[in-house]
Scaffold this motif. Structure first.
Motif, PDB file in Angstrom:
ATOM      1  N   SER A  15      -2.689 149.455  53.524  1.00 38.85           N
ATOM      2  CA  SER A  15      -2.102 150.768  53.320  1.00 38.85           C
ATOM      3  C   SER A  15      -0.882 150.953  54.239  1.00 38.85           C
ATOM      4  O   SER A  15       0.159 151.451  53.814  1.00 38.85           O
ATOM      5  N   ALA A  16      -1.032 150.525  55.481  1.00 42.63           N
ATOM      6  CA  ALA A  16       0.085 150.637  56.429  1.00 42.63           C
ATOM      7  C   ALA A  16       1.264 149.779  55.966  1.00 42.63           C
ATOM      8  O   ALA A  16       2.425 150.195  56.041  1.00 42.63           O
ATOM      9  N   ARG A  17       0.962 148.558  55.458  1.00 42.72           N
ATOM     10  CA  ARG A  17       2.039 147.699  54.942  1.00 42.72           C
ATOM     11  C   ARG A  17       2.721 148.338  53.743  1.00 42.72           C
ATOM     12  O   ARG A  17       3.936 148.258  53.582  1.00 42.72           O
ATOM     13  N   ALA A  18       1.936 148.961  52.874  1.00 40.07           N
ATOM     14  CA  ALA A  18       2.489 149.608  51.686  1.00 40.07           C
ATOM     15  C   ALA A  18       3.405 150.759  52.081  1.00 40.07           C
ATOM     16  O   ALA A  18       4.494 150.928  51.522  1.00 40.07           O
ATOM     17  N   VAL A  19       2.984 151.552  53.056  1.00 40.89           N
ATOM     18  CA  VAL A  19       3.817 152.664  53.521  1.00 40.89           C
ATOM     19  C   VAL A  19       5.108 152.117  54.141  1.00 40.89           C
ATOM     20  O   VAL A  19       6.199 152.625  53.895  1.00 40.89           O
ATOM     21  N   ALA A  20       4.991 151.054  54.928  1.00 39.13           N
ATOM     22  CA  ALA A  20       6.176 150.455  55.547  1.00 39.13           C
ATOM     23  C   ALA A  20       7.106 149.895  54.478  1.00 39.13           C
ATOM     24  O   ALA A  20       8.328 150.055  54.553  1.00 39.13           O
ATOM     25  N   ALA A  21       6.558 149.247  53.477  1.00 42.25           N
ATOM     26  CA  ALA A  21       7.382 148.695  52.401  1.00 42.25           C
ATOM     27  C   ALA A  21       8.081 149.811  51.633  1.00 42.25           C
ATOM     28  O   ALA A  21       9.253 149.691  51.262  1.00 42.25           O
ATOM     29  N   ALA A  22       7.384 150.926  51.408  1.00 41.40           N
ATOM     30  CA  ALA A  22       7.996 152.064  50.718  1.00 41.40           C
ATOM     31  C   ALA A  22       9.128 152.644  51.550  1.00 41.40           C
ATOM     32  O   ALA A  22      10.185 153.014  51.028  1.00 41.40           O
ATOM     33  N   ALA A  23       8.937 152.719  52.861  1.00 46.76           N
ATOM     34  CA  ALA A  23       9.986 153.238  53.745  1.00 46.76           C
ATOM     35  C   ALA A  23      11.206 152.318  53.723  1.00 46.76           C
ATOM     36  O   ALA A  23      12.344 152.781  53.663  1.00 46.76           O
ATOM     37  N   VAL A  24      10.968 151.018  53.750  1.00 42.85           N
ATOM     38  CA  VAL A  24      12.073 150.057  53.688  1.00 42.85           C
ATOM     39  C   VAL A  24      12.784 150.178  52.343  1.00 42.85           C
ATOM     40  O   VAL A  24      14.018 150.189  52.271  1.00 42.85           O
ATOM     41  N   ALA A  25      12.027 150.298  51.266  1.00 42.57           N
ATOM     42  CA  ALA A  25      12.640 150.424  49.942  1.00 42.57           C
ATOM     43  C   ALA A  25      13.467 151.700  49.858  1.00 42.57           C
ATOM     44  O   ALA A  25      14.570 151.702  49.312  1.00 42.57           O
ATOM     45  N   ALA A  26      12.960 152.788  50.419  1.00 43.02           N
ATOM     46  CA  ALA A  26      13.713 154.050  50.415  1.00 43.02           C
ATOM     47  C   ALA A  26      14.978 153.916  51.235  1.00 43.02           C
ATOM     48  O   ALA A  26      16.043 154.385  50.837  1.00 43.02           O
ATOM     49  N   ALA A  49      15.525 140.270  48.715  1.00 43.30           N
ATOM     50  CA  ALA A  49      14.199 139.902  48.246  1.00 43.30           C
ATOM     51  C   ALA A  49      13.165 140.693  49.040  1.00 43.30           C
ATOM     52  O   ALA A  49      12.971 140.450  50.220  1.00 43.30           O
ATOM     53  N   LEU A  50      12.571 141.652  48.384  1.00 39.85           N
ATOM     54  CA  LEU A  50      11.521 142.440  49.020  1.00 39.85           C
ATOM     55  C   LEU A  50      10.191 142.088  48.389  1.00 39.85           C
ATOM     56  O   LEU A  50      10.117 141.838  47.191  1.00 39.85           O
ATOM     57  N   PRO A  51       9.179 142.093  49.197  1.00 39.80           N
ATOM     58  CA  PRO A  51       7.862 141.831  48.612  1.00 39.80           C
ATOM     59  C   PRO A  51       7.491 142.979  47.677  1.00 39.80           C
ATOM     60  O   PRO A  51       7.719 144.144  47.985  1.00 39.80           O
ATOM     61  N   ARG A  52       6.991 142.619  46.530  1.00 39.63           N
ATOM     62  CA  ARG A  52       6.579 143.629  45.555  1.00 39.63           C
ATOM     63  C   ARG A  52       5.216 144.170  45.967  1.00 39.63           C
ATOM     64  O   ARG A  52       4.253 143.419  46.109  1.00 39.63           O
ATOM     65  N   ALA A  53       5.188 145.444  46.176  1.00 39.84           N
ATOM     66  CA  ALA A  53       3.925 146.067  46.546  1.00 39.84           C
ATOM     67  C   ALA A  53       3.639 147.157  45.535  1.00 39.84           C
ATOM     68  O   ALA A  53       4.535 147.878  45.112  1.00 39.84           O
ATOM     69  N   HIS A  54       2.426 147.231  45.135  1.00 42.94           N
ATOM     70  CA  HIS A  54       2.021 148.295  44.218  1.00 42.94           C
ATOM     71  C   HIS A  54       1.709 149.511  45.076  1.00 42.94           C
ATOM     72  O   HIS A  54       0.633 149.620  45.642  1.00 42.94           O
ATOM     73  N   VAL A  55       2.714 150.357  45.178  1.00 44.50           N
ATOM     74  CA  VAL A  55       2.584 151.509  46.053  1.00 44.50           C
ATOM     75  C   VAL A  55       2.622 152.759  45.210  1.00 44.50           C
ATOM     76  O   VAL A  55       3.473 152.925  44.345  1.00 44.50           O
ATOM     77  N   VAL A  56       1.721 153.623  45.475  1.00 44.18           N
ATOM     78  CA  VAL A  56       1.716 154.925  44.840  1.00 44.18           C
ATOM     79  C   VAL A  56       2.092 155.923  45.924  1.00 44.18           C
ATOM     80  O   VAL A  56       1.395 156.049  46.925  1.00 44.18           O
TER      81      VAL A  56
END
Length: 176
Positions: A15-26, A49-56
């Motif tokens: 979950s923490a990785r997903a939130v971090a990935a969403a922040a980086v994507a934003a 190249a960003l890791p694809r994460a299924h983030v809601v």
């Protein structure tokens, strides 16, 4: 540590990785908006190249983030406008002040900023003792040896303490 605790810990990390990935994507999305300028350059664009994460992402967080970004952009725009206005006002004030000293110099010494005499010197006709007593010697021994700008600095010191009446020509311009 039990199996259940390990699973919970793994989920928290994911979950923490997903939130971090969403922040980086934003952040990269915001950079992408600004990066449109870079697209006009001669350098080829490299996709990130960003890791694809299924983030809601909670829609309320998305709208809150957009609102924060809009407020930040508005504040930045206001700051730029205020800075520009202050800079223009300072330039206008300096031009006005300089024109006053140029008019006084034209009257006192016919605009000869390098005039040197036994009693008076400089463009605005400093008494040599006044030049020394108001700190002019930090620039030059004699006002006529100082630059126009340095003479104006000392003239402003005299004006602040004595007033424009220190110059006979100031009366002609209604400045004393």
């Amino acid at each position: 540590m039990t199996r259940r605790e390990r699973r919970q810990q793994r989920r928290r990390r994911q979950s923490a990785r997903a939130v971090a990935a969403a922040a980086v994507a934003a952040a990269l999305g915001a950079v992408g908006v600004l990066g449109g300028m870079a697209a006009a350059s001669d350098e080829p664009q490299r996709p990130h190249a960003l890791p694809r994460a299924h983030v809601v992402i909670d829609p309320s967080l998305v709208s809150a983030s957009a609102a924060v970004q809009n407020r930040a952009e508005q504040r930045f725009s206001v700051a730029v406008l205020e800075h520009t206005a202050a800079q223009q006002a300072a330039e206008a004030e300096k031009a006005s002040r300089d024109s006053i000293w140029d008019r006084i110099a034209a009257c006192e010494t016919q605009g000869n900023w390098s005039m040197r005499g036994p009693s008076f010197s400089g463009g605005v006709g400093f008494a040599n003792s006044t030049w020394s007593s108001f700190g002019g010697t930090e620039f030059a021994a004699n006002a006529g040896d100082a630059t126009r700008e340095q003479q104006i600095v000392v003239a402003e010191r005299v004006r602040a303490r004595v007033g424009m009446g220190a110059w006979g020509c100031a009366k002609r311009f209604g400045l004393s």
